[in-house]
Design a protein around this motif. Structure first.
Motif, PDB file in Angstrom:
ATOM      1  N   ASP A 180     -47.887  -9.187  30.168  1.00  0.00           N
ATOM      2  CA  ASP A 180     -47.725 -10.068  31.324  1.00  0.00           C
ATOM      3  C   ASP A 180     -46.262 -10.215  31.740  1.00  0.00           C
ATOM      4  O   ASP A 180     -45.971 -10.675  32.848  1.00  0.00           O
ATOM      5  CB  ASP A 180     -48.323 -11.448  31.026  1.00  0.00           C
ATOM      6  N   ALA A 181     -45.337  -9.840  30.824  1.00  0.00           N
ATOM      7  CA  ALA A 181     -43.917  -9.853  31.165  1.00  0.00           C
ATOM      8  C   ALA A 181     -43.483  -8.533  31.813  1.00  0.00           C
ATOM      9  O   ALA A 181     -42.304  -8.345  32.099  1.00  0.00           O
ATOM     10  CB  ALA A 181     -43.086 -10.122  29.919  1.00  0.00           C
ATOM     11  N   GLY A 182     -44.437  -7.632  32.025  1.00  0.00           N
ATOM     12  CA  GLY A 182     -44.146  -6.386  32.713  1.00  0.00           C
ATOM     13  C   GLY A 182     -43.690  -5.259  31.810  1.00  0.00           C
ATOM     14  O   GLY A 182     -43.148  -4.252  32.291  1.00  0.00           O
ATOM     15  N   ILE A 183     -43.924  -5.375  30.497  1.00  0.00           N
ATOM     16  CA  ILE A 183     -43.539  -4.340  29.535  1.00  0.00           C
ATOM     17  C   ILE A 183     -44.800  -3.615  29.079  1.00  0.00           C
ATOM     18  O   ILE A 183     -45.796  -4.259  28.731  1.00  0.00           O
ATOM     19  CB  ILE A 183     -42.817  -4.959  28.328  1.00  0.00           C
ATOM     20  N   THR A 184     -44.750  -2.287  29.066  1.00  0.00           N
ATOM     21  CA  THR A 184     -45.938  -1.530  28.690  1.00  0.00           C
ATOM     22  C   THR A 184     -45.734  -0.640  27.464  1.00  0.00           C
ATOM     23  O   THR A 184     -46.704  -0.233  26.833  1.00  0.00           O
ATOM     24  CB  THR A 184     -46.425  -0.652  29.854  1.00  0.00           C
ATOM     25  N   SER A 185     -44.494  -0.308  27.122  1.00  0.00           N
ATOM     26  CA  SER A 185     -44.209   0.563  25.977  1.00  0.00           C
ATOM     27  C   SER A 185     -43.881  -0.301  24.765  1.00  0.00           C
ATOM     28  O   SER A 185     -42.859  -1.000  24.740  1.00  0.00           O
ATOM     29  CB  SER A 185     -43.051   1.507  26.293  1.00  0.00           C
ATOM     30  N   VAL A 186     -44.747  -0.266  23.752  1.00  0.00           N
ATOM     31  CA  VAL A 186     -44.647  -1.183  22.613  1.00  0.00           C
ATOM     32  C   VAL A 186     -44.659  -0.398  21.300  1.00  0.00           C
ATOM     33  O   VAL A 186     -45.544   0.444  21.076  1.00  0.00           O
ATOM     34  CB  VAL A 186     -45.811  -2.192  22.603  1.00  0.00           C
ATOM     35  N   GLY A 187     -43.686  -0.671  20.447  1.00  0.00           N
ATOM     36  CA  GLY A 187     -43.691  -0.163  19.090  1.00  0.00           C
ATOM     37  C   GLY A 187     -44.106  -1.274  18.141  1.00  0.00           C
ATOM     38  O   GLY A 187     -43.605  -2.393  18.253  1.00  0.00           O
ATOM     39  N   ILE A 188     -45.045  -0.997  17.249  1.00  0.00           N
ATOM     40  CA  ILE A 188     -45.507  -2.003  16.289  1.00  0.00           C
ATOM     41  C   ILE A 188     -45.109  -1.562  14.890  1.00  0.00           C
ATOM     42  O   ILE A 188     -45.538  -0.502  14.415  1.00  0.00           O
ATOM     43  CB  ILE A 188     -47.030  -2.209  16.374  1.00  0.00           C
ATOM     44  N   VAL A 189     -44.289  -2.381  14.237  1.00  0.00           N
ATOM     45  CA  VAL A 189     -43.879  -2.105  12.866  1.00  0.00           C
ATOM     46  C   VAL A 189     -44.972  -2.624  11.929  1.00  0.00           C
ATOM     47  O   VAL A 189     -45.361  -3.795  12.001  1.00  0.00           O
ATOM     48  CB  VAL A 189     -42.533  -2.786  12.546  1.00  0.00           C
ATOM     49  N   ILE A 190     -45.477  -1.747  11.067  1.00  0.00           N
ATOM     50  CA  ILE A 190     -46.582  -2.102  10.185  1.00  0.00           C
ATOM     51  C   ILE A 190     -46.194  -1.850   8.736  1.00  0.00           C
ATOM     52  O   ILE A 190     -45.335  -1.026   8.432  1.00  0.00           O
ATOM     53  CB  ILE A 190     -47.861  -1.301  10.528  1.00  0.00           C
TER      54      ILE A 190
END
Length: 355
Positions: free
Chosen positions: A43-53
């Motif tokens: 919703d903040a306009g960001i689409t590229s996300v890295g998730i640290v697991i």
């Protein structure tokens, strides 16, 4: 602009649930906390996300997938051990490239999202923007000391004598200069690369480090009371929606969401409350601010202001309140001598009974 979401960590304060489940996947109003964060990023306009697991990576991958159902493109970044927030930035260097980014701790809950924070950072010329909020007990948080124009003068991690009541919320925005800082610092006394040390290094080098204040509701969901309070806040805004079957002997009052395939017989449900799909409620009472997961069974039971995860059963036990009940749990009335309790409880559990 990209986002780096941290979904590792041990979740020690929510054990025993987090022995077998990621703390970021514990549900609020029947939706994992992590999903709220991903929706806020979108919703903040960001689409590229890295998730640290970390150790719970397979579960996080199963719950998020490739991110397409959130409108996101997700890349997973394994971390061999919880070596600190700055270490997460260090290992995400290839994904982040030279773009500015938001770092979002996956167990944080911001009811009004992060759009204001992201927009403020895009419009300013800061190298770092830290989200802050006033708290009653700052000694339990990272604490910021501000200058007259909102610039960060000093950061302290859980200080014995806090210089302010401004706690650091687990959402940060960074320019690419942070990569130089995380390479420059050394592990702290607890063996981790601290993001506060990296930001302090930037302050010492004269970089622009600014503050931004939470305007809505925020909680770190690492404790039972915070989970229940987040659950209450979300349920305050739900709309009534009965997709299951409710018999004529039952009473539904207030805002209640009942999932498809759920049956309610001879029971009272007082909202706000949410009941997952495929659950059976018979001869029971469900009070306000309660979330019941999918596939549960409640027979001759009573529960309110609580969270019950999926595929659990409560039979013959009333008066449950202020409780968090995990998946595939069975709570039943003890059979035997009057006024006795029969318990089988795992490590790091907590049970309160009336003596």
């Amino acid at each position: 602009m990209k986002a780096l979401v941290l979904a590792g960590g041990k979740g020690t304060r929510l054990r025993p649930l987090t022995h077998t489940s990621a703390k970021q996947l514990v549900p609020v109003a029947n939706k994992p906390v992590l999903h709220y964060g991903l929706e806020a990023i979108r919703d903040a306009g960001i689409t590229s996300v890295g998730i640290v697991i970390g150790d719970t990576g397979p579960e996080v991958r199963a719950a998020v997938g490739d991110g397409s159902r959130f409108g996101l493109d997700v890349t997973y970044i394994p971390q061999e051990a919880p070596l600190g927030l700055a270490h997460c930035v260090l290992i995400a260097r290839e994904f982040l490239g030279d773009e500015p980014f938001v770092m979002y701790l996956g167990d944080n809950f911001l009811l009004d999202g992060i759009a204001d924070l992201v927009n403020a950072f895009r419009e300013a010329d800061h190298d770092v923007q830290i989200l802050l909020t006033k708290v009653a007990e700052p000694q339990f948080y990272g604490v910021a000391e501000l200058g007259p124009d909102g610039e960060i003068l000093r950061l302290e991690e859980k200080p014995e004598h806090p210089r302010s009541d401004l706690a650091i919320v687990g959402v940060y925005t960074f320019s690419p200069v942070i990569h130089e800082a995380v390479r420059a610092i050394r592990p702290s006394a607890r063996g981790e690369l601290e993001i506060t040390d990296a930001i302090t290094w930037l302050i010492g080098k004269g970089h622009r480090v600014h503050s931004h204040f939470v305007t809505g509701y925020w909680r770190d969901t690492g404790r039972l009371q915070d989970m229940l309070e987040c659950n209450r806040m979300v349920l305050e805004a739900i709309e009534p929606d009965v997709r299951g079957t409710v018999d004529a002997l039952s009473e539904i009052t207030g805002r209640v969401d009942i999932g498809p395939g759920t049956t309610v017989e001879r029971s009272v449900i007082r909202g706000p409350a949410i009941i997952g799909a495929g659950t059976r409620i018979d001869g029971s009472y469900i009070g306000p601010y309660t979330s019941i997961g999918e596939g549960c069974v409640l027979e001759e039971a009573g529960v309110e202001y609580s969270i019950v995860l999926g595929d659990s059963a409560i039979r013959g036990v009333s008066g449950l309140t202020y409780s968090l009940i995990g998946r595939n749990v069975e709570v039943t009335r003890a059979v035997g001598l009057p006024n006795t309790h029969q318990l089988m409880i795992g490590d790091h559990s907590r049970v309160q009974v009336r003596a």
